[in-house]
Write a protein that holds these residues in place. Structure first.
Motif, PDB file in Angstrom:
ATOM      1  N   ALA A 252     -10.722 -29.396  21.949  1.00  0.00           N
ATOM      2  CA  ALA A 252     -10.551 -29.197  20.505  1.00  0.00           C
ATOM      3  C   ALA A 252      -9.350 -28.293  20.233  1.00  0.00           C
ATOM      4  O   ALA A 252      -8.526 -28.585  19.356  1.00  0.00           O
ATOM      5  N   PHE A 253      -9.258 -27.210  20.976  1.00  0.00           N
ATOM      6  CA  PHE A 253      -8.140 -26.289  20.783  1.00  0.00           C
ATOM      7  C   PHE A 253      -6.803 -26.978  21.052  1.00  0.00           C
ATOM      8  O   PHE A 253      -5.892 -26.929  20.219  1.00  0.00           O
TER       9      PHE A 253
ATOM     10  N   ALA B 105     -10.577 -20.617  19.518  1.00  0.00           N
ATOM     11  CA  ALA B 105     -11.566 -21.706  19.511  1.00  0.00           C
ATOM     12  C   ALA B 105     -12.872 -21.233  18.881  1.00  0.00           C
ATOM     13  O   ALA B 105     -13.479 -21.938  18.073  1.00  0.00           O
ATOM     14  N   ARG B 106     -13.274 -20.034  19.226  1.00  0.00           N
ATOM     15  CA  ARG B 106     -14.546 -19.507  18.719  1.00  0.00           C
ATOM     16  C   ARG B 106     -14.492 -19.227  17.221  1.00  0.00           C
ATOM     17  O   ARG B 106     -15.383 -19.637  16.473  1.00  0.00           O
TER      18      ARG B 106
ATOM     19  N   LEU C  23     -12.065 -22.636  15.219  1.00  0.00           N
ATOM     20  CA  LEU C  23     -12.609 -23.986  15.388  1.00  0.00           C
ATOM     21  C   LEU C  23     -14.138 -24.011  15.446  1.00  0.00           C
ATOM     22  O   LEU C  23     -14.742 -25.074  15.400  1.00  0.00           O
TER      23      LEU C  23
ATOM     24  N   PRO D  69     -16.312 -21.380  23.762  1.00  0.00           N
ATOM     25  CA  PRO D  69     -15.980 -21.765  25.130  1.00  0.00           C
ATOM     26  C   PRO D  69     -16.997 -21.296  26.161  1.00  0.00           C
ATOM     27  O   PRO D  69     -17.128 -21.905  27.221  1.00  0.00           O
TER      28      PRO D  69
ATOM     29  N   ALA E 129     -14.406 -27.026  23.866  1.00  0.00           N
ATOM     30  CA  ALA E 129     -13.584 -26.007  23.217  1.00  0.00           C
ATOM     31  C   ALA E 129     -12.113 -26.182  23.593  1.00  0.00           C
ATOM     32  O   ALA E 129     -11.235 -26.125  22.728  1.00  0.00           O
ATOM     33  N   ARG E 130     -11.851 -26.407  24.869  1.00  0.00           N
ATOM     34  CA  ARG E 130     -10.463 -26.563  25.324  1.00  0.00           C
ATOM     35  C   ARG E 130      -9.827 -27.806  24.726  1.00  0.00           C
ATOM     36  O   ARG E 130      -8.685 -27.794  24.272  1.00  0.00           O
TER      37      ARG E 130
ATOM     38  N   TRP F 257      -6.699 -18.303  23.534  1.00  0.00           N
ATOM     39  CA  TRP F 257      -7.184 -19.577  23.007  1.00  0.00           C
ATOM     40  C   TRP F 257      -8.700 -19.574  22.836  1.00  0.00           C
ATOM     41  O   TRP F 257      -9.223 -20.215  21.929  1.00  0.00           O
ATOM     42  N   ARG F 258      -9.411 -18.842  23.699  1.00  0.00           N
ATOM     43  CA  ARG F 258     -10.882 -18.821  23.613  1.00  0.00           C
ATOM     44  C   ARG F 258     -11.353 -18.144  22.336  1.00  0.00           C
ATOM     45  O   ARG F 258     -12.317 -18.591  21.702  1.00  0.00           O
TER      46      ARG F 258
END
Length: 92
Positions: A66-67, A48-49, A52, A56, A63-64, A44-45
């Protein structure tokens, strides 16, 4: 229906209502990328990077959030929202 845009900056939290929004229409490509990454078991990190555009390492909570919210909305779009998308596209 609006044309989906690529590599948009995302809001901290995706829409969560039962109705399709302009934000949803604009972020279709983002949602599909999230679903693909989820299906592939991507970290997920990394998602996100790169999808999105929230790092993170610098903004863990944002980040968390939004993800999680965007992935949930992507699943909603795939399961339910696409019907509204098809209806609005047919009317335009």
């Amino acid at each position: 229906m609006r044309e989906p845009l690529l590599d948009l900056t995302v809001d901290d939290i995706a829409p969560s209502g039962a109705n399709l929004t302009v934000y949803d229409e604009e972020h279709l490509a983002t949602y599909w990328r999230l679903l693909d990454a989820d299906a592939e078991g991507a970290d997920w990190r990394e998602v996100a990077r790169f999808v999105l555009h929230v790092d993170p390492a610098c903004e863990w909570d944002r980040a968390r959030r939004a993800f999680d919210s965007h992935l949930a909305r992507a699943h909603w779009m795939a399961d339910h929202g696409y019907r509204q998308l098809l209806q609005t596209g047919a009317r335009r």
